[in-house]
Design a protein around this motif. Structure first.
Motif, mmCIF file in Angstrom:
data_model
loop_
_atom_site.group_PDB
_atom_site.id
_atom_site.type_symbol
_atom_site.label_atom_id
_atom_site.label_comp_id
_atom_site.label_asym_id
_atom_site.label_seq_id
_atom_site.Cartn_x
_atom_site.Cartn_y
_atom_site.Cartn_z
ATOM 1 N N LEU A 1 0.791 -1.229 0.000
ATOM 2 C CA LEU A 1 0.000 0.000 0.000
ATOM 3 C C LEU A 1 0.828 1.288 0.000
ATOM 4 C CD1 LEU A 1 -2.861 0.979 -0.146
ATOM 5 C CD2 LEU A 1 -3.002 0.867 2.329
ATOM 6 N N LEU B 1 2.366 1.679 -3.216
ATOM 7 C CA LEU B 1 1.367 2.080 -4.206
ATOM 8 C C LEU B 1 1.163 3.591 -4.181
ATOM 9 C CD1 LEU B 1 -0.828 1.571 -6.278
ATOM 10 C CD2 LEU B 1 -2.403 1.088 -4.414
ATOM 11 N N ARG B 2 1.078 4.150 -2.966
ATOM 12 C CA ARG B 2 0.888 5.602 -2.869
ATOM 13 C C ARG B 2 2.094 6.335 -3.452
ATOM 14 N NH1 ARG B 2 1.694 10.293 -0.832
ATOM 15 N NH2 ARG B 2 -0.081 11.690 -0.538
ATOM 16 N N ASP C 1 2.052 8.825 -6.566
ATOM 17 C CA ASP C 1 2.544 10.188 -6.392
ATOM 18 C C ASP C 1 3.452 10.589 -7.554
ATOM 19 O OD1 ASP C 1 4.648 12.205 -5.000
ATOM 20 O OD2 ASP C 1 2.671 12.361 -4.052
ATOM 21 N N TRP D 1 1.522 10.714 -10.988
ATOM 22 C CA TRP D 1 0.759 11.933 -11.304
ATOM 23 C C TRP D 1 1.688 13.109 -11.594
ATOM 24 C CZ3 TRP D 1 -3.375 10.963 -13.468
ATOM 25 C CH2 TRP D 1 -4.283 10.017 -12.998
ATOM 26 N N ASP D 2 2.847 13.144 -10.939
ATOM 27 C CA ASP D 2 3.848 14.173 -11.271
ATOM 28 C C ASP D 2 4.218 14.080 -12.742
ATOM 29 O OD1 ASP D 2 4.431 15.772 -9.129
ATOM 30 O OD2 ASP D 2 5.953 14.437 -8.287
ATOM 31 N N LEU E 1 1.167 14.845 -15.121
ATOM 32 C CA LEU E 1 0.838 16.269 -15.241
ATOM 33 C C LEU E 1 1.901 17.000 -16.061
ATOM 34 C CD1 LEU E 1 -0.680 17.531 -11.874
ATOM 35 C CD2 LEU E 1 -1.833 17.179 -14.068
ATOM 36 N N ILE F 1 -4.359 6.640 4.599
ATOM 37 C CA ILE F 1 -3.443 7.003 3.530
ATOM 38 C C ILE F 1 -3.870 8.351 2.966
ATOM 39 C CG2 ILE F 1 -4.690 5.456 1.946
ATOM 40 C CD1 ILE F 1 -1.958 5.037 0.530
ATOM 41 N N ALA F 2 -2.938 9.275 2.959
ATOM 42 C CA ALA F 2 -3.236 10.657 2.559
ATOM 43 C C ALA F 2 -3.507 10.763 1.061
ATOM 44 C CB ALA F 2 -2.064 11.549 2.933
ATOM 45 N N PRO F 3 -4.415 11.680 0.693
ATOM 46 C CA PRO F 3 -4.654 11.889 -0.732
ATOM 47 C C PRO F 3 -3.416 12.458 -1.414
ATOM 48 C CG PRO F 3 -6.052 13.362 0.571
ATOM 49 C CD PRO F 3 -5.235 12.555 1.526
ATOM 50 N N ILE F 4 -3.324 12.259 -2.695
ATOM 51 C CA ILE F 4 -2.227 12.836 -3.470
ATOM 52 C C ILE F 4 -2.734 14.141 -4.067
ATOM 53 C CG2 ILE F 4 -0.864 12.566 -5.586
ATOM 54 C CD1 ILE F 4 -0.924 9.485 -4.861
ATOM 55 N N LYS G 1 -1.587 17.492 -6.449
ATOM 56 C CA LYS G 1 -0.595 18.040 -7.372
ATOM 57 C C LYS G 1 -1.161 19.285 -8.019
ATOM 58 C CE LYS G 1 2.141 14.513 -6.913
ATOM 59 N NZ LYS G 1 3.418 14.693 -6.230
ATOM 60 N N TRP H 1 -11.379 6.466 -10.472
ATOM 61 C CA TRP H 1 -10.272 5.564 -10.845
ATOM 62 C C TRP H 1 -10.631 4.240 -10.195
ATOM 63 C CZ3 TRP H 1 -5.030 6.034 -12.834
ATOM 64 C CH2 TRP H 1 -4.128 5.074 -12.398
ATOM 65 N N ILE I 1 -9.317 1.031 -10.642
ATOM 66 C CA ILE I 1 -8.386 -0.054 -10.914
ATOM 67 C C ILE I 1 -7.957 -0.703 -9.603
ATOM 68 C CG2 ILE I 1 -6.152 -0.653 -11.905
ATOM 69 C CD1 ILE I 1 -6.637 1.752 -13.851
ATOM 70 N N GLU I 2 -8.345 -1.939 -9.463
ATOM 71 C CA GLU I 2 -8.003 -2.695 -8.269
ATOM 72 C C GLU I 2 -6.532 -3.095 -8.324
ATOM 73 O OE1 GLU I 2 -10.517 -6.130 -7.667
ATOM 74 O OE2 GLU I 2 -8.846 -7.110 -6.655
ATOM 75 N N LEU J 1 -10.692 10.947 -8.473
ATOM 76 C CA LEU J 1 -9.626 11.739 -9.070
ATOM 77 C C LEU J 1 -10.275 13.041 -9.541
ATOM 78 C CD1 LEU J 1 -6.651 11.794 -10.064
ATOM 79 C CD2 LEU J 1 -7.487 10.886 -12.239
ATOM 80 N N VAL K 1 -3.769 23.955 -12.911
ATOM 81 C CA VAL K 1 -4.468 22.679 -12.905
ATOM 82 C C VAL K 1 -4.150 21.979 -11.588
ATOM 83 C CG1 VAL K 1 -4.771 20.474 -14.111
ATOM 84 C CG2 VAL K 1 -4.279 22.543 -15.419
ATOM 85 N N LEU L 1 -4.778 18.699 -9.177
ATOM 86 C CA LEU L 1 -5.226 17.310 -9.235
ATOM 87 C C LEU L 1 -5.221 16.717 -7.828
ATOM 88 C CD1 LEU L 1 -4.122 14.588 -11.746
ATOM 89 C CD2 LEU L 1 -3.727 14.188 -9.322
ATOM 90 N N HIS M 1 -6.012 12.935 -6.005
ATOM 91 C CA HIS M 1 -6.409 11.526 -6.066
ATOM 92 C C HIS M 1 -6.652 11.072 -4.635
ATOM 93 C CE1 HIS M 1 -5.634 7.336 -8.076
ATOM 94 N NE2 HIS M 1 -6.816 7.419 -7.507
ATOM 95 N N ASP N 1 -7.030 4.674 0.438
ATOM 96 C CA ASP N 1 -7.105 3.555 1.374
ATOM 97 C C ASP N 1 -7.958 2.422 0.808
ATOM 98 O OD1 ASP N 1 -8.962 5.684 1.640
ATOM 99 O OD2 ASP N 1 -9.851 4.649 3.359
ATOM 100 N N LEU O 1 -7.878 1.333 -2.095
ATOM 101 C CA LEU O 1 -7.028 0.490 -2.932
ATOM 102 C C LEU O 1 -6.362 -0.581 -2.084
ATOM 103 C CD1 LEU O 1 -5.249 3.200 -5.109
ATOM 104 C CD2 LEU O 1 -7.028 1.636 -5.865
ATOM 105 N N GLY O 2 -6.301 -0.298 -0.786
ATOM 106 C CA GLY O 2 -5.596 -1.214 0.094
ATOM 107 C C GLY O 2 -6.494 -2.214 0.788
#
Lengths: 109, 157
Positions: free
Chosen positions: A74, A77-78, A82, A85-86, A89, B6-9, B11, B86, B88-89, B104, B118, B120, B122, B126, B128-129
């Motif tokens: 997990l 995966l994050r 990360d 997406w960098d 974009l 798990i923190a969001p991403i 950008k 999104w 996707i497993e 997303l 822009v 973004l 995601h 969590d 996904l986990g």
């Protein structure tokens, strides 16, 4: 990063079958090979790629070695998402610039 | 209960285009900027489609014509925002899963003339986990995670 290769690793259909065989639990190479139309060495090769991608792990069980889906992915995966997406974009911004140049649509002098 | 936080991403990037065009390149033009390496289809990507409406599908089309769904459009608000699912497993296998929804969100914010910021995000990562957490519980109960780790460490070449 392990997930860098995860998409690629799982894109191969046979490798995906090998991976999916492990959904029901840890299995040795022979048991996986018996369920698939590929040789045992081929299954070993696929497992090697899955191991390197961090999707699968292995452990000894008695005298044999069994493989299982790595449940610790997990955080990886994050981290993977990360940078994914960098990268994405940046590619998107580059495409906008390319369009600016080709079509002369750029509004920046 | 094993809750994985798990923190969001998040950008953000500036592009030299008005929000209308930035939105268009992001959605309609995704095929042109997406790294084709990132595919869940066996056939190489020929096209990536984000159907231009709420509930529209988000999918890749392979060179052999096969379609592989990635998610769907949750909100379609040109030129300022698009919210995609999104789906996707990734826990045990990499494939589309209708029941899995990670959001997303992409916002297009005018930042001076001809420039757009822009943003973004995601989130719900969590989810996904979940599969990973389930697997972890199974290992915990049957075997003892620490014992497993110890044995694993001993066997690593």
């Amino acid at each position: 990063m392990a997930y860098d290769s995860a998409f690629t690793a799982i894109a191969d259909p046979t490798r995906r079958r090998v991976f999916e065989e492990l959904r029901s639990g840890a299995k040795p190479v022979g048991v996986i090979a018996a369920k698939l139309p590929v040789s045992r060495p081929a299954v070993s090769q696929h497992l090697k790629v899955l191991l390197e991608a961090g999707l699968v792990a292995g452990r000894a069980e008695g005298t044999r070695r069994v493989y299982f889906i790595d449940p610790r992915g997990l955080g990886e995966l994050r981290a993977w998402l990360d940078q994914f997406w960098d990268q994405s974009l940046a590619a998107f911004a580059a495409e906008v610039e390319k369009e600016n140049q080709i079509k002369g649509k750029g509004r920046k002098r | 209960m094993n809750t994985v936080a798990i923190a969001p991403i998040r950008k953000s990037i500036l592009v030299n285009a008005a929000p209308e065009r930035a939105f268009k390149v992001f959605t309609e033009g995704m095929t042109r900027w997406w790294n084709k390496q990132y595919s869940i289809n066996a056939s190489p990507i020929s096209e990536i489609v984000v159907e231009a409406r709420a509930e529209g599908r988000w999918f890749e089309r392979g060179e052999d014509g096969s379609e592989c769904q990635w998610g769907k459009v949750l909100a379609w608000e040109p030129p300022s925002r698009v919210l995609l699912a999104w789906q996707i497993e990734t826990g045990e296998r990499w494939r589309f899963d209708e029941s899995l929804v990670t959001e997303l969100e992409i916002r297009f914010i005018a930042d001076g003339e001809g420039t757009t910021r822009v943003e973004l995000e995601h989130r719900n990562l969590d989810r996904l986990g979940d599969q990973a957490a389930v697997a972890r519980q199974i290992f915990d109960s049957s075997d003892g995670w620490q014992g497993l780790l110890d044995r694993f460490a001993q066997k690593v070449d």
